[in-house]
Write an enzyme that holds these catalytic residues in place. Structure first.
Site, short mmCIF file in Angstrom:
data_model
loop_
_atom_site.label_atom_id
_atom_site.label_comp_id
_atom_site.label_asym_id
_atom_site.label_seq_id
_atom_site.Cartn_x
_atom_site.Cartn_y
_atom_site.Cartn_z
N HIS A 147 0.81 -1.22 0.00
CA HIS A 147 0.00 0.00 0.00
C HIS A 147 0.85 1.27 0.00
O HIS A 147 0.31 2.38 -0.12
CB HIS A 147 -0.93 -0.02 1.22
CG HIS A 147 -2.19 0.75 1.03
ND1 HIS A 147 -2.58 1.76 1.88
CD2 HIS A 147 -3.15 0.66 0.08
CE1 HIS A 147 -3.73 2.25 1.47
NE2 HIS A 147 -4.10 1.61 0.38
N HIS B 270 -9.02 10.67 -0.24
CA HIS B 270 -8.27 9.43 -0.25
C HIS B 270 -6.98 9.62 0.56
O HIS B 270 -6.24 8.68 0.81
CB HIS B 270 -7.95 9.00 -1.69
CG HIS B 270 -7.38 7.62 -1.81
ND1 HIS B 270 -6.04 7.38 -2.01
CD2 HIS B 270 -7.97 6.41 -1.72
CE1 HIS B 270 -5.83 6.08 -2.07
NE2 HIS B 270 -6.96 5.46 -1.89
#
Length: 593
Positions: free
Chosen positions: A259, A476
């Site tokens: 990630h 985000h």
């Protein structure tokens, strides 16, 4: 099968019912390139999460409101701030009061339509016609004057080097001080020799087009975590580009992801590091709130310099090298050697991984706070993992203990003595956003996880970013900070790839002797002491962007403070249930299947 709960009624397939609750629900799509689910009409051409696939499908085949008997009330305009308590749209009539059910007794139907980029829906409230076009046609372009403004911005008075990404569809003065990926890769920043891109979701063709024409054939290393079919997809994307090579991050623990979002940019003039929150896909750089830390240009050390040369007071260089070494990759060994050859001493920020690492840094570098039990924690994120049956299982125990550490204090607080404010978009936030319901594809909180931790929702606060003009740009970005009770001072600020999950932050095991971290994550910690602020705090910079002229001690928090708690009818956005009670800003409904 039909299910009912605190979030209304919905239907889930048997495969949804068995979803792994410990993940962030960001597991990649593993369909092959020939799979119709990933063709240009119904899905992206790159590996991505199931939530993102659903968003792509809904953009390609919108579900329009077709019942003429519905009230003709127009949704709020794009610029309007979300209304206050009680304004949230319920998920079904089962969530409404009896009198409200009577008001909405008429039948609501939706129909699926193929997306027509030239057809303007009467409820499409976006000013910019480009917002209704395919994202491939919306790639950002910068003029020479904008480029010069960007250069002045990066070399000017931003002591923290913390930036937001540009957002299409908002007033342009709110993009002052923001960057697009094309700005970052601009020749103004240096003459590129080679680069490395670390990320989770990657559209290779789009990424290549973000580089200036003269840099598109320079060596590019892509660091990813794909396996099996999704890895084959990624490799297939890169076949036309001989300059691209890959490094696969080892993910030996189930439900872990790669990630981390970072760029390493090697120039003839030096080296630059960018740590950010955006996937390498068009959508993430278009109409979302994203953040980044952009390093200064690090010069090359003189030949023969010692191995410890070029280190900063925050040990940024050794932290970065340690992080890269954890991949155990020959390709990254080359980058480690390059970093060793450069002077990173100007860095005033710290990298981190795992909540225990953050705890250690705060104890070493943050000052003790008087009456610190009253200083709240704020966490803001785009996805949520399984927290357990109640706060004592993780959130209000080991996680909180790490985030409240400061100086040499060993104070242990009782369960959730320190206020915790969690900022996560409501259904109404998503409905009123620039993207409409498809924005929820980047908020992969699943109903399976949410139903098991209803206690968590009492900590939730709405997304609101009037201060940066980004209330309608769904976040985000992920940020965490510790604030004074009046929300005017910040003890520390963290921008990171890590969502609110055990997979991202780690969970203690074996009687607290071991921290299990499933995913690769990376962030930058801003500490007042690293910027010479001996009082132990930043001031909160909360003037609106066009008028903002912050002092050197004002930190530019990207959203409104204090955050506003959910109202009685507000619900957190959950991606895999339908929303058909009201249209979004494009006149569409949301049915994820």
């Amino acid at each position: 099968m039909l299910q009912e709960g605190a979030h209304g009624k919905w239907t889930v397939s048997s495969s949804d019912e068995s979803a792994e609750e410990n993940s962030d629900s960001e597991k990649p799509c593993t369909s092959s390139l020939s799979d119709a689910a990933c063709d240009r009409t119904s899905g992206p051409q790159y590996p991505c999460s199931e939530a993102r696939k659903a968003a792509h499908k809904r953009k390609a085949s919108p579900l329009k409101l077709s019942d003429k008997s519905l009230p003709t009330e127009t949704p709020p305009a794009v610029k309007q701030r979300p209304s206050q308590e009680g304004s949230g749209w319920c998920l079904s009539s089962s969530d409404e009061e009896p009198e409200d059910q009577q008001k909405h007794a008429h039948k609501v139907t939706v129909k699926e339509e193929k997306y027509d980029v030239h057809k303007e829906h009467p409820l499409n409230l976006c000013k910019d016609d480009k917002l209704t076009k395919n994202l491939k046609e919306e790639e950002y372009d910068t003029t020479s004057s904008e480029a010069q403004d960007t250069w002045d911005l990066v070399t000017g008075g931003n002591p923290y080097r913390f930036f937001l990404t540009k957002v299409s569809g908002i007033e342009q003065n709110y993009n002052s001080g923001a960057l697009h990926i094309k700005d970052i890769l601009s020749p103004l920043f240096g003459t590129l020799i080679s680069s490395a891109q670390f990320n989770y979701c990657i559209d290779v063709g789009w990424l290549v087009r973000q580089y200036p024409q003269e840099f598109r054939k320079k060596p590019l290393l892509i660091v990813h975590g794909e396996k099996r079919e999704s890895k084959a997809e990624l490799m297939a994307q890169a076949k036309p580009y001989e300059n691209i090579s890959f490094c696969q991050a080892k993910l030996d623990i189930a439900f872990g992801t790669h990630h981390t979002k970072m760029m390493l940019l090697l120039y003839e003039e030096g080296l630059r590091v960018v740590i950010h929150t955006s996937n390498l896909i068009a959508e993430d750089w278009h109409q979302k709130t994203q953040g980044m830390w952009l390093s200064p240009l690090y010069p090359r050390l003189p030949k023969g310099a010692s191995g410890s040369a070029g280190e900063s007071a925050t040990n940024f260089k050794s932290d970065l090298i340690s992080y890269l070494a954890a991949y155990s990759s020959p390709a990254l060994k080359e980058w480690i050697d390059l970093i060793q050859e450069h002077d990173l001493s100007e860095t005033s920020d710290k990298e981190k991984w795992g909540h225990l690492r953050l705890r250690k840094l705060l104890k070493e570098h943050a000052l003790s706070i008087p009456a610190q039990e009253s200083w709240p924690l704020v966490g803001q994120f785009s996805s949520i993992g399984s927290m357990g049956a109640d706060g004592s299982k993780w959130l209000c125990s080991e996680f909180q203990e790490s985030l409240v550490a400061a100086g040499s204090s060993v104070t242990t607080f009782r369960k959730c003595d320190v206020p915790i404010h969690l900022v996560y978009p409501t259904v109404n936030n998503v409905r009123q956003s620039l993207e409409g319901y498809p924005a929820g594809g980047s908020l992969p909180y699943s109903i399976q996880t949410a139903q098991k931790q209803l206690w968590l929702h009492s900590y939730f606060h709405k997304w609101s970013a009037e201060v940066t003009g980004r209330t309608q740009a769904i976040p985000h970005i992920k940020t965490y900070m510790r604030l004074s009770p009046d929300f005017q001072k910040i003890a520390w600020f963290l921008v990171t790839s890590a969502n609110l999950s055990k997979a991202a932050w780690g969970a203690l095991e074996k009687n607290g002797s071991q921290l299990m971290i499933r995913s690769y994550e990376l962030g930058v910690l801003f500490l007042p002491s690293a910027f010479g602020l001996d009082k132990g705090y930043f001031h909160v910079g909360q003037k609106k962007l066009p008028e903002r002229k912050d002092s050197a001690t004002d930190f530019p928090v990207p959203y409104d403070l204090p955050p506003e708690q959910y109202g009685s009818k507000d619900q957190p956005w959950i991606w895999n249930i339908p929303y058909t009670d009201a249209p979004d800003t494009h006149g569409n409904m949301w049915v994820p299947s």
